[in-house]
Design a protein around this motif. Structure first.
Motif, PDB file in Angstrom:
ATOM      1  N   ILE A  24       1.037  -1.134   0.213  1.00 39.84           N
ATOM      2  CA  ILE A  24       0.084  -0.136  -0.131  1.00 39.84           C
ATOM      3  C   ILE A  24       0.907   1.153   0.040  1.00 39.84           C
ATOM      4  N   MET A  25       1.965   1.151   0.893  1.00 39.28           N
ATOM      5  CA  MET A  25       2.738   2.585   0.997  1.00 39.28           C
ATOM      6  C   MET A  25       3.620   2.590  -0.400  1.00 39.28           C
ATOM      7  N   ARG A  26       3.963   1.821  -1.067  1.00 36.38           N
ATOM      8  CA  ARG A  26       4.404   1.742  -2.541  1.00 36.38           C
ATOM      9  C   ARG A  26       3.346   2.501  -3.574  1.00 36.38           C
ATOM     10  N   ASN A  27       2.145   2.012  -3.306  1.00 31.43           N
ATOM     11  CA  ASN A  27       1.282   2.498  -4.227  1.00 31.43           C
ATOM     12  C   ASN A  27       1.214   4.234  -3.976  1.00 31.43           C
ATOM     13  N   VAL A  28       0.954   4.365  -2.582  1.00 30.09           N
ATOM     14  CA  VAL A  28       0.819   5.878  -1.988  1.00 30.09           C
ATOM     15  C   VAL A  28       1.909   6.719  -2.553  1.00 30.09           C
ATOM     16  N   GLU A  29       3.149   6.167  -2.679  1.00 31.06           N
ATOM     17  CA  GLU A  29       4.470   6.811  -2.843  1.00 31.06           C
ATOM     18  C   GLU A  29       4.342   7.076  -4.571  1.00 31.06           C
ATOM     19  N   GLY A  46       0.780  11.374   6.531  1.00 31.45           N
ATOM     20  CA  GLY A  46       0.173  10.410   7.617  1.00 31.45           C
ATOM     21  C   GLY A  46      -0.019  10.975   8.877  1.00 31.45           C
ATOM     22  N   LEU A  47      -0.757  10.277   9.715  1.00 34.08           N
ATOM     23  CA  LEU A  47      -1.112  10.822  11.064  1.00 34.08           C
ATOM     24  C   LEU A  47      -1.022   9.709  11.980  1.00 34.08           C
ATOM     25  N   HIS A  48      -0.448   9.774  13.312  1.00 32.28           N
ATOM     26  CA  HIS A  48      -0.701   8.759  14.316  1.00 32.28           C
ATOM     27  C   HIS A  48      -2.033   8.435  14.879  1.00 32.28           C
ATOM     28  N   LEU A  80      -3.723  12.867   5.360  1.00 37.18           N
ATOM     29  CA  LEU A  80      -4.283  13.755   4.373  1.00 37.18           C
ATOM     30  C   LEU A  80      -3.225  14.181   3.092  1.00 37.18           C
ATOM     31  N   CYS A  81      -3.890  14.830   2.244  1.00 39.04           N
ATOM     32  CA  CYS A  81      -3.299  15.107   0.914  1.00 39.04           C
ATOM     33  C   CYS A  81      -3.854  16.269   0.605  1.00 39.04           C
ATOM     34  N   ILE A  82      -3.183  17.482   0.237  1.00 38.75           N
ATOM     35  CA  ILE A  82      -3.591  18.565  -0.434  1.00 38.75           C
ATOM     36  C   ILE A  82      -3.106  18.697  -1.716  1.00 38.75           C
ATOM     37  N   VAL A  83      -3.963  19.079  -2.902  1.00 37.82           N
ATOM     38  CA  VAL A  83      -3.925  19.112  -3.924  1.00 37.82           C
ATOM     39  C   VAL A  83      -4.330  20.207  -4.779  1.00 37.82           C
ATOM     40  N   SER A  84      -3.548  20.597  -5.844  1.00 40.96           N
ATOM     41  CA  SER A  84      -4.368  21.876  -6.518  1.00 40.96           C
ATOM     42  C   SER A  84      -4.752  21.175  -7.849  1.00 40.96           C
ATOM     43  N   ALA A  85      -5.881  21.696  -8.284  1.00 39.30           N
ATOM     44  CA  ALA A  85      -6.723  21.126  -9.250  1.00 39.30           C
ATOM     45  C   ALA A  85      -7.483  22.075  -9.732  1.00 39.30           C
ATOM     46  N   PRO A  86      -7.868  22.283 -11.079  1.00 43.07           N
ATOM     47  CA  PRO A  86      -8.549  23.284 -11.770  1.00 43.07           C
ATOM     48  C   PRO A  86     -10.052  23.130 -11.349  1.00 43.07           C
ATOM     49  N   ALA A  98      -6.145   8.200  -5.040  1.00 45.73           N
ATOM     50  CA  ALA A  98      -5.921   8.175  -3.621  1.00 45.73           C
ATOM     51  C   ALA A  98      -6.447   6.975  -3.095  1.00 45.73           C
ATOM     52  N   ALA A  99      -7.917   6.722  -3.344  1.00 50.02           N
ATOM     53  CA  ALA A  99      -8.490   5.685  -2.916  1.00 50.02           C
ATOM     54  C   ALA A  99      -7.866   4.205  -3.145  1.00 50.02           C
ATOM     55  N   GLU A 100      -7.686   4.323  -4.524  1.00 44.21           N
ATOM     56  CA  GLU A 100      -7.030   2.980  -5.121  1.00 44.21           C
ATOM     57  C   GLU A 100      -5.724   2.806  -4.567  1.00 44.21           C
ATOM     58  N   ALA A 101      -4.900   3.819  -4.379  1.00 48.63           N
ATOM     59  CA  ALA A 101      -3.379   3.526  -3.758  1.00 48.63           C
ATOM     60  C   ALA A 101      -3.662   3.257  -2.104  1.00 48.63           C
ATOM     61  N   THR A 102      -4.632   3.800  -1.475  1.00 45.22           N
ATOM     62  CA  THR A 102      -4.593   3.386  -0.011  1.00 45.22           C
ATOM     63  C   THR A 102      -5.549   2.267   0.195  1.00 45.22           C
ATOM     64  N   THR A 103      -6.531   2.003  -0.611  1.00 42.74           N
ATOM     65  CA  THR A 103      -7.430   0.970  -0.434  1.00 42.74           C
ATOM     66  C   THR A 103      -8.557   1.431   0.848  1.00 42.74           C
TER      67      THR A 103
END
Length: 117
Positions: A24-29, A46-48, A80-86, A98-103
């Protein structure tokens, strides 16, 4: 460009086995690398667990401090992840990745104030 928060909703309970979590962490990276290559990366982390939280709240003019999460829940903010999108559609495409990467479930929310620059 608008900024969006992609919240990773972590279920309460035992985390995945180390070999599963490593994948999962490889997918997130890889997801983060894709964000960076597209110019959409702002920040991620990531958060504790909620057990490490300290809650501060004002009551009768004093600030009270308590250990642990603000509320009991079956899910909590795990990262969390903050993205810039149009636009929202583009942010939702990043949320899907993100959902696919983290499951895990991902909540997508725009920041207030428009462009966020």
């Amino acid at each position: 460009m608008q900024r969006y928060l992609l919240s990773v909703m972590q279920p309460e309970g035992t985390p995945p086995a180390p070999e599963v979590l490593a994948g999962i962490m490889r997918n997130v990276e890889s997801f983060h690398d894709e964000l960076k290559a597209a110019g959409a990366w702002v920040f991620a982390g990531g958060l504790h667990s909620p057990a490490t939280a300290t809650v501060l709240r004002v009551k009768d003019g004093d600030v009270l401090m308590t250990d642990g999460p603000y509320a009991e829940s079956k899910e909590y903010l795990g990262g969390l992840c903050i993205v810039s999108a149009p636009d929202l559609d583009a942010a939702l495409r990043w949320g899907r990745k993100a959902a696919e990467a983290t499951t895990l479930p991902i909540e997508v929310r725009p920041f207030m104030g428009g462009a966020g620059e």
